[in-house]
Design a protein around this motif. Structure first.
Motif, short mmCIF file in Angstrom:
data_model
loop_
_atom_site.label_atom_id
_atom_site.label_comp_id
_atom_site.label_asym_id
_atom_site.label_seq_id
_atom_site.Cartn_x
_atom_site.Cartn_y
_atom_site.Cartn_z
N LEU A 394 0.83 -1.14 -0.16
CA LEU A 394 0.03 0.05 0.04
C LEU A 394 1.04 1.19 -0.02
O LEU A 394 0.66 2.15 -0.76
CB LEU A 394 -0.95 0.05 1.12
CG LEU A 394 -1.92 1.43 1.32
CD1 LEU A 394 -3.35 0.86 1.75
CD2 LEU A 394 -1.40 2.32 2.29
N ARG A 395 1.95 1.20 1.03
CA ARG A 395 2.67 2.49 0.97
C ARG A 395 3.41 2.99 -0.16
O ARG A 395 3.43 3.53 -0.71
CB ARG A 395 3.73 2.15 2.05
CG ARG A 395 4.66 3.30 2.36
CD ARG A 395 5.41 3.17 3.40
NE ARG A 395 6.26 1.80 3.31
CZ ARG A 395 7.42 1.67 2.62
NH1 ARG A 395 7.99 2.79 2.09
NH2 ARG A 395 7.98 0.68 2.82
N THR A 396 4.31 1.76 -1.00
CA THR A 396 4.86 2.01 -1.98
C THR A 396 4.12 2.24 -3.27
O THR A 396 4.42 3.10 -4.22
CB THR A 396 5.85 0.73 -2.13
OG1 THR A 396 4.95 -0.53 -2.56
CG2 THR A 396 6.75 0.39 -1.19
N MET A 397 2.71 1.70 -3.44
CA MET A 397 1.87 2.14 -4.40
C MET A 397 1.37 3.47 -4.37
O MET A 397 1.49 4.27 -5.34
CB MET A 397 0.76 1.16 -4.66
CG MET A 397 1.09 -0.13 -4.91
SD MET A 397 -0.51 -1.38 -5.09
CE MET A 397 -1.30 -0.58 -6.75
N ILE A 398 0.98 3.92 -3.12
CA ILE A 398 0.66 5.43 -2.97
C ILE A 398 1.84 6.43 -3.38
O ILE A 398 1.70 7.19 -4.02
CB ILE A 398 0.06 5.45 -1.84
CG1 ILE A 398 -1.48 5.13 -1.44
CG2 ILE A 398 0.00 6.88 -1.22
CD1 ILE A 398 -1.73 4.87 -0.06
#
Length: 428
Positions: A394-398
């Motif tokens: 989630l963090r890296t995609m955002i």
């Protein structure tokens, strides 16, 4: 192995099925009248615990329809040999804040010893159960249906300890206040921690009784060497599409910053803001987890405007200003004016709290002040949001600029697999 599971409806006859719970002939049940596992235990005159040395894992939520606590009821009844209580995070009587406990001592009301079990390992649980001389461990805590709410892991670890010691484990079930539908990403093994010990979905959509059955079959044989001797006293008249507001089950704050069922409804999503250092999730306000914002010098009304323009199902956003009076995970924001949004759920059935929170994160990430919370104590896995969501995804995609549909779509397969896997363990 499981000795028995007391199911709902006609299938729930048995040890507690002939104890006066039946309605008078011709009478219709009250709308959404729900009997919890505790209600059924009391109606059965505690027969399920007869002849056992009992230790209770509970907190202030373990109450009957008249707000009388399980431990107090057992103590006053004289029908059960109650030898101990065990307090989870926030303590047995609920006097501690997040990340705290009450310590070990003697309960003033009942005179029984209450052992501090917050964060206890399996070895520590084995020591406590053995020291207290417990034959049967009884668990009765109102969960809120989210993987990173720690009570389910107190249950899991104490189940493992009971299994290793050959003790019996009884779960007094309660409704899931946010319903029976699962949402969100799966925990992955490299990111397990105290806010997610095992691989389950973020909003698991199960009651504690159902989770106990799932844990017992899926995880305990490998973790503890065998399943525990488990009994689940199921609720009656609860259905998976019911929310807390649809039932007459009393609401007692499960923790200091979970004041209402409205809080529980948004928590699976806005709890993720514990993983953002520059944004408070509203601790210390009258609407924690519904009020979310950062310093008023850094965030503004455009956040609410952009979120409302997305027309997310079942929710609207109000431009909001507040002052956090509890530092929580954001000490720099303590007693400072924050600007952000109030999450207003307009349709519980349509609302997806985790998808909504992803949209909030995507839009908040556009502000220069946005920063993920990093913890120096864990240099290999420093980002707290990764522990909350179960991976770095989630963090890296955002951070890479992905929009909401892409982030949410990334966990669709694992969510479907979990829904299939949990099916044999559902009671309602």
């Amino acid at each position: 192995m499981e000795r028995r599971n007391l199911l709902t409806g006609a299938a729930a006859a048995g040890a507690l099925g002939a104890t006066g719970l039946a309605l008078p002939a011709g009478a219709a049940p009250k709308p959404h009248r729900v009997q919890t596992g505790l209600d059924r235990l009391v109606a059965g005159d505690y027969a399920l615990l007869a002849g056992q040395r009992v230790g209770v894992v509970s907190n202030p939520t373990g109450v009957d329809a008249d707000y009388r606590h399980l431990v107090d009821l057992i103590h006053e009844s004289g029908r059960v040999n109650l030898v101990a209580a065990f307090g989870p995070e926030h303590g047995f009587r609920g006097s501690a804040q997040a990340g705290g406990s009450e310590g070990t001592g003697v309960d003033a009301r009942t005179g029984i010893t209450v052992y501090d079990a917050y964060g206890a390992s399996q070895a520590k649980w084995e020591e406590l159960i053995t020291r207290a001389g417990v034959d049967t461990v009884v668990f009765d805590i109102q969960d809120v249906g989210v993987r990173f709410y720690t009570y389910i892991w107190t249950m899991y670890v104490s189940m493992c300890a009971a299994a290793r010691l050959g003790r019996r484990y009884v779960v007094l079930d309660r409704p899931n206040p946010i319903g029976g539908k699962a949402y969100g990403p799966m925990m992955t093994t490299p990111f397990t921690s105290g806010v997610g010990l095992k691989e389950i979905i973020q909003q698991h959509g199960m009651t504690v009784g159902e989770l106990a059955r799932y844990f017992n079959a899926v995880f305990l044989p490998a973790e503890a060497g065998r399943a525990v001797d488990l009994e689940v006293v199921a609720c009656r008249h609860w259905k998976r599409d019911m929310f807390a507001a649809d039932t007459d089950v009393p609401w007692v704050m499960p923790s200091p910053n979970m004041p209402t069922p409205d809080t529980a409804l948004v928590y699976p999503g806005t709890g993720l803001f514990e993983g953002v250092s520059s944004i408070s999730e509203g601790r210390g306000t009258t609407r924690p987890f519904e009020l979310v914002g950062g310093l008023a010098t850094d965030f503004d009304h455009h956040w609410a405007d952009r979120l409302n323009a997305r027309e997310l199902p079942g929710v609207r956003f109000r431009e909001a200003y507040f002052v956090p009076t509890i530092a929580g995970h954001h000490p720099p924001l303590l007693n400072k004016l924050c600007a952000g949004v109030e999450v207003k759920v307009t349709d519980r059935a349509a609302y997806d709290p985790i998808r909504t929170a992803v949209a909030m994160l995507v839009e908040a990430r556009k502000y220069p002040a946005f920063a993920w919370r990093a913890d120096s104590y864990d240099p290999v896995r420093p980002y707290w949001v990764d522990k909350l969501t179960g991976s770095t995804r989630l963090r890296t995609m955002i951070d890479a600029g992905a929009d909401v549909a892409d982030v949410v779509g990334a966990w669709s397969a694992e969510l479907a697999a979990f829904e299939q896997q949990r099916r044999p363990y559902l009671l309602y």
